[in-house]
Design a protein around this motif. Structure first.
Motif, PDB file in Angstrom:
ATOM      1  N   ILE A   1       0.841  -1.203   0.000  1.00 31.01           N
ATOM      2  CA  ILE A   1       0.000   0.000   0.000  1.00 31.01           C
ATOM      3  C   ILE A   1       0.874   1.250   0.000  1.00 31.01           C
ATOM      4  O   ILE A   1       0.609   2.219  -0.721  1.00 31.01           O
ATOM      5  CB  ILE A   1      -0.947  -0.009   1.210  1.00 31.01           C
ATOM      6  CG1 ILE A   1      -1.953  -1.166   1.082  1.00 31.01           C
ATOM      7  CG2 ILE A   1      -1.694   1.325   1.328  1.00 31.01           C
ATOM      8  CD1 ILE A   1      -2.837  -1.355   2.281  1.00 31.01           C
ATOM      9  N   GLY A   2       1.950   1.229   0.798  1.00 31.07           N
ATOM     10  CA  GLY A   2       2.888   2.359   0.780  1.00 31.07           C
ATOM     11  C   GLY A   2       3.516   2.545  -0.589  1.00 31.07           C
ATOM     12  O   GLY A   2       3.711   3.669  -1.055  1.00 31.07           O
ATOM     13  N   GLY A   3       3.822   1.407  -1.267  1.00 33.03           N
ATOM     14  CA  GLY A   3       4.396   1.484  -2.610  1.00 33.03           C
ATOM     15  C   GLY A   3       3.444   2.104  -3.608  1.00 33.03           C
ATOM     16  O   GLY A   3       3.846   2.916  -4.453  1.00 33.03           O
ATOM     17  N   VAL A   4       2.138   1.744  -3.517  1.00 36.13           N
ATOM     18  CA  VAL A   4       1.141   2.319  -4.434  1.00 36.13           C
ATOM     19  C   VAL A   4       1.024   3.825  -4.224  1.00 36.13           C
ATOM     20  O   VAL A   4       0.977   4.604  -5.187  1.00 36.13           O
ATOM     21  CB  VAL A   4      -0.222   1.624  -4.234  1.00 36.13           C
ATOM     22  CG1 VAL A   4      -1.307   2.363  -5.009  1.00 36.13           C
ATOM     23  CG2 VAL A   4      -0.156   0.173  -4.682  1.00 36.13           C
ATOM     24  N   ILE A   5       0.971   4.234  -2.949  1.00 28.96           N
ATOM     25  CA  ILE A   5       0.905   5.674  -2.656  1.00 28.96           C
ATOM     26  C   ILE A   5       2.164   6.368  -3.163  1.00 28.96           C
ATOM     27  O   ILE A   5       2.111   7.466  -3.732  1.00 28.96           O
ATOM     28  CB  ILE A   5       0.731   5.908  -1.141  1.00 28.96           C
ATOM     29  CG1 ILE A   5      -0.604   5.312  -0.672  1.00 28.96           C
ATOM     30  CG2 ILE A   5       0.783   7.404  -0.813  1.00 28.96           C
ATOM     31  CD1 ILE A   5      -0.787   5.345   0.834  1.00 28.96           C
ATOM     32  N   GLY A   6       3.324   5.728  -2.952  1.00 25.95           N
ATOM     33  CA  GLY A   6       4.583   6.308  -3.418  1.00 25.95           C
ATOM     34  C   GLY A   6       4.633   6.443  -4.928  1.00 25.95           C
ATOM     35  O   GLY A   6       5.170   7.419  -5.461  1.00 25.95           O
ATOM     36  N   ILE A   7       4.062   5.466  -5.648  1.00 29.28           N
ATOM     37  CA  ILE A   7       4.020   5.543  -7.113  1.00 29.28           C
ATOM     38  C   ILE A   7       3.195   6.752  -7.557  1.00 29.28           C
ATOM     39  O   ILE A   7       3.617   7.524  -8.431  1.00 29.28           O
ATOM     40  CB  ILE A   7       3.434   4.240  -7.699  1.00 29.28           C
ATOM     41  CG1 ILE A   7       4.436   3.096  -7.536  1.00 29.28           C
ATOM     42  CG2 ILE A   7       3.090   4.412  -9.183  1.00 29.28           C
ATOM     43  CD1 ILE A   7       3.879   1.735  -7.879  1.00 29.28           C
ATOM     44  N   GLY A   8       2.011   6.907  -6.960  1.00 33.69           N
ATOM     45  CA  GLY A   8       1.168   8.057  -7.316  1.00 33.69           C
ATOM     46  C   GLY A   8       1.861   9.372  -7.029  1.00 33.69           C
ATOM     47  O   GLY A   8       1.863  10.296  -7.864  1.00 33.69           O
ATOM     48  N   LEU A   9       2.477   9.467  -5.839  1.00 32.06           N
ATOM     49  CA  LEU A   9       3.188  10.700  -5.463  1.00 32.06           C
ATOM     50  C   LEU A   9       4.380  10.935  -6.385  1.00 32.06           C
ATOM     51  O   LEU A   9       4.640  12.068  -6.814  1.00 32.06           O
ATOM     52  CB  LEU A   9       3.642  10.596  -4.010  1.00 32.06           C
ATOM     53  CG  LEU A   9       4.420  11.795  -3.444  1.00 32.06           C
ATOM     54  CD1 LEU A   9       3.542  13.048  -3.455  1.00 32.06           C
ATOM     55  CD2 LEU A   9       4.909  11.503  -2.036  1.00 32.06           C
ATOM     56  N   GLY A  10       5.097   9.863  -6.706  1.00 31.68           N
ATOM     57  CA  GLY A  10       6.267   9.993  -7.576  1.00 31.68           C
ATOM     58  C   GLY A  10       5.906  10.466  -8.973  1.00 31.68           C
ATOM     59  O   GLY A  10       6.603  11.301  -9.556  1.00 31.68           O
ATOM     60  N   LEU A  11       4.811   9.952  -9.525  1.00 28.13           N
ATOM     61  CA  LEU A  11       4.373  10.370 -10.856  1.00 28.13           C
ATOM     62  C   LEU A  11       3.983  11.844 -10.862  1.00 28.13           C
ATOM     63  O   LEU A  11       4.320  12.584 -11.796  1.00 28.13           O
ATOM     64  CB  LEU A  11       3.205   9.507 -11.321  1.00 28.13           C
ATOM     65  CG  LEU A  11       3.538   8.038 -11.627  1.00 28.13           C
ATOM     66  CD1 LEU A  11       2.267   7.258 -11.960  1.00 28.13           C
ATOM     67  CD2 LEU A  11       4.524   7.939 -12.773  1.00 28.13           C
ATOM     68  N   LEU A  12       3.277  12.272  -9.825  1.00 28.56           N
ATOM     69  CA  LEU A  12       2.888  13.693  -9.734  1.00 28.56           C
ATOM     70  C   LEU A  12       4.124  14.581  -9.637  1.00 28.56           C
ATOM     71  O   LEU A  12       4.232  15.606 -10.325  1.00 28.56           O
ATOM     72  CB  LEU A  12       1.981  13.920  -8.528  1.00 28.56           C
ATOM     73  CG  LEU A  12       0.538  13.381  -8.633  1.00 28.56           C
ATOM     74  CD1 LEU A  12      -0.186  13.547  -7.303  1.00 28.56           C
ATOM     75  CD2 LEU A  12      -0.217  14.123  -9.734  1.00 28.56           C
ATOM     76  N   MET A  13       5.059  14.200  -8.781  1.00 28.12           N
ATOM     77  CA  MET A  13       6.274  15.004  -8.595  1.00 28.12           C
ATOM     78  C   MET A  13       7.131  14.998  -9.860  1.00 28.12           C
ATOM     79  O   MET A  13       7.711  16.028 -10.229  1.00 28.12           O
ATOM     80  CB  MET A  13       7.073  14.464  -7.409  1.00 28.12           C
ATOM     81  CG  MET A  13       6.390  14.651  -6.056  1.00 28.12           C
ATOM     82  SD  MET A  13       7.306  13.857  -4.710  1.00 28.12           S
ATOM     83  CE  MET A  13       8.842  14.792  -4.749  1.00 28.12           C
ATOM     84  N   ALA A  14       7.225  13.847 -10.531  1.00 25.10           N
ATOM     85  CA  ALA A  14       8.034  13.763 -11.752  1.00 25.10           C
ATOM     86  C   ALA A  14       7.472  14.654 -12.850  1.00 25.10           C
ATOM     87  O   ALA A  14       8.209  15.387 -13.523  1.00 25.10           O
ATOM     88  CB  ALA A  14       8.108  12.312 -12.229  1.00 25.10           C
ATOM     89  N   ASN A  15       6.147  14.614 -13.026  1.00 33.26           N
ATOM     90  CA  ASN A  15       5.523  15.461 -14.055  1.00 33.26           C
ATOM     91  C   ASN A  15       5.671  16.940 -13.715  1.00 33.26           C
ATOM     92  O   ASN A  15       5.923  17.777 -14.588  1.00 33.26           O
ATOM     93  CB  ASN A  15       4.049  15.097 -14.209  1.00 33.26           C
ATOM     94  CG  ASN A  15       3.860  13.746 -14.874  1.00 33.26           C
ATOM     95  OD1 ASN A  15       4.657  13.348 -15.715  1.00 33.26           O
ATOM     96  ND2 ASN A  15       2.814  13.027 -14.504  1.00 33.26           N
ATOM     97  N   GLY A  16       5.511  17.262 -12.421  1.00 30.80           N
ATOM     98  CA  GLY A  16       5.671  18.664 -12.008  1.00 30.80           C
ATOM     99  C   GLY A  16       7.091  19.152 -12.209  1.00 30.80           C
ATOM    100  O   GLY A  16       7.323  20.246 -12.741  1.00 30.80           O
ATOM    101  N   ALA A  17       8.074  18.324 -11.796  1.00 31.52           N
ATOM    102  CA  ALA A  17       9.476  18.707 -11.968  1.00 31.52           C
ATOM    103  C   ALA A  17       9.845  18.781 -13.442  1.00 31.52           C
ATOM    104  O   ALA A  17      10.601  19.665 -13.864  1.00 31.52           O
ATOM    105  CB  ALA A  17      10.378  17.714 -11.233  1.00 31.52           C
ATOM    106  N   GLY A  18       9.307  17.850 -14.248  1.00 29.95           N
ATOM    107  CA  GLY A  18       9.581  17.865 -15.684  1.00 29.95           C
ATOM    108  C   GLY A  18       9.064  19.122 -16.346  1.00 29.95           C
ATOM    109  O   GLY A  18       9.739  19.729 -17.188  1.00 29.95           O
ATOM    110  N   ALA A  19       7.842  19.538 -15.960  1.00 29.55           N
ATOM    111  CA  ALA A  19       7.267  20.760 -16.524  1.00 29.55           C
ATOM    112  C   ALA A  19       8.080  21.980 -16.106  1.00 29.55           C
ATOM    113  O   ALA A  19       8.298  22.901 -16.905  1.00 29.55           O
ATOM    114  CB  ALA A  19       5.821  20.904 -16.071  1.00 29.55           C
ATOM    115  N   LEU A  20       8.552  21.983 -14.850  1.00 30.73           N
ATOM    116  CA  LEU A  20       9.350  23.117 -14.365  1.00 30.73           C
ATOM    117  C   LEU A  20      10.674  23.208 -15.101  1.00 30.73           C
ATOM    118  O   LEU A  20      11.088  24.284 -15.542  1.00 30.73           O
ATOM    119  CB  LEU A  20       9.586  22.958 -12.860  1.00 30.73           C
ATOM    120  CG  LEU A  20      10.416  24.058 -12.183  1.00 30.73           C
ATOM    121  CD1 LEU A  20       9.707  25.402 -12.278  1.00 30.73           C
ATOM    122  CD2 LEU A  20      10.683  23.697 -10.717  1.00 30.73           C
TER     123      LEU A  20
END
Length: 398
Positions: free
Chosen positions: A326-345
């Protein structure tokens, strides 16, 4: 008790104490998110570099010369002679000279462009540069050191209201006539390739102290790139007598070197991020030990009713694995959001056009698998402790 029932009991246990569950999974969440962000940004950077090298062409050969300390030197004439003697392997050459930071005067204001480069009439074709208006440098411009230049679209729009062709700019005490405007390549932003000026390399040599930093060649084909490089290396070795004063590298070799460096850097960063997974595993182990202590009587009752060691051990291992999953699933969602945000920046920054984060399915799968594995490995000790409890002692526990 089956795996399905153990799973539902694990979920029920997590929901019973939400705060403790979140704190338990925090290390796993952070570790998985960090791994996904790092790999996504690294893959995005690799893709951007690959695209840039492909745009330069597979036949590009770069020669860099640093003849400080040598009594000999290479001149543009030497490099042109090599090309003319080997038409089967070398098709075009341009010296390139970086003038460095220098103030430029338009008709109304003063500014400092990102770069002022000197090149020959073949500079545009070798670098795959296209023109929006006007013409590029010509052989006669280079030969006679004529005061002409080609500018980027940002300079054209910002300082000439989009009508720079035929006008002049002041550079190094001379007025240069603008004969061409480059096609927009980076949304006409300051600090990008749209913020550059290209002049004849003979003029640039005068402005930069009569030095050529290097040469760009176009090879006949990708297949003959190795032969082309050997021809250039032999000529340079004959001039200097020592290979410490130059470097010859093909675009394929440059790309391989960059990919190797990126791979090494990514490995180090992922290893650092993986420390969070280790910390998360220790957290799961601690909480599971507490859980075993809290549920000692439950374990005693189950054993008295016929539960075997493997049943108790399996239940607690499944609970640990469920927590980390469950922690891994939450981490995947958070990681994807952060990666897309950092990529856009990063993509919005000057000089990073075309950059996008590239979340890898394999990276996500590996991160999730490792998170579950960490939970199972670190959950084994508490599970084994629970399995070895004496049922009579467990029933007496308060």
């Amino acid at each position: 008790m089956g795996i399905k029932q153990s799973f539902f009991l694990a979920v029920k246990s997590l929901l019973t104490s939400k705060v403790r569950a979140v704190l338990t999974m925090l290390g796993i969440i952070i570790g998985v998110a960090a791994v996904i962000v790092i790999i996504s940004l690294g893959d995005g950077m690799t893709k951007m570099m690959n695209d840039q090298f492909e745009s330069m062409g597979a036949n590009l050969i770069q020669v860099q010369v640093w003849d400080f300390g040598s009594s000999r030197s290479v001149s543009p004439e030497d490099m042109y002679e090599v090309m003319e003697r080997n038409p089967k392997y070398l098709k075009a050459v341009t010296p390139y000279v970086s003038v460095g930071s220098m103030s430029v005067h338009s008709e109304e204001e003063t500014f400092t462009p990102k770069s002022i480069m000197g090149g020959s009439e073949d500079y545009a074709s070798i670098q795959n540069i296209t023109l929006e208006r006007g013409r590029f440098l010509q052989y006669i411009d280079v030969l006679r050191q004529q005061k002409v230049c080609v500018i980027g679209s940002y300079i054209n729009k910002e300082y000439y209201d989009g009508d720079a062709l035929g006008k002049t700019l002041g550079l190094g005490g001379y007025n240069y006539t603008i004969v061409g405007v480059l096609t927009e390549s980076a949304e006409s932003r300051k600090g990008t390739d749209d913020d550059q000026i290209i002049i004849p390399y003979t003029n640039a040599m005068y402005l930069s102290g009569n030095r050529v930093q290097g040469y760009l060649f176009t090879g006949a084909s990708k297949e003959t790139a190795t032969i082309s490089r050997s021809i250039l290396e032999n000529r340079l070795l004959k001039i200097f007598g020592d290979d410490d004063y130059y470097m010859v590298v093909t675009s394929a070799e440059m790309l391989d070197m960059m990919n190797t460096m990126m791979g090494t850097m990514m490995t180090v960063l992922v290893a650092i991020a993986a420390i969070s997974l280790l910390v998360g595993g220790i957290g799961i182990m601690n909480i599971m030990l507490v859980s075993v202590s809290e549920r000692t009587r439950e374990i005693g009752i189950r054993k008295s009713l016929g539960a075997k060691r493997k049943d108790i051990r399996g239940q607690f291992i499944i609970e640990a694995g469920t927590t980390s999953a469950i922690g891994g699933v939450i981490g995947i969602g958070l990681g994807l959001l952060m990666a897309n945000g950092a990529g856009a920046l990063i993509g919005s920054m000057d000089g990073a056009d075309g950059f996008t984060a590239v979340p890898s399915v394999s990276a996500i799968a590996v991160a999730f698998g490792v998170s579950v594995g960490v939970g199972i490995v670190f959950g084994y000790l508490p599970a084994n402790k629970a399995a070895k409890l004496n049922p009579i002692d467990a029933l007496r526990y308060e």
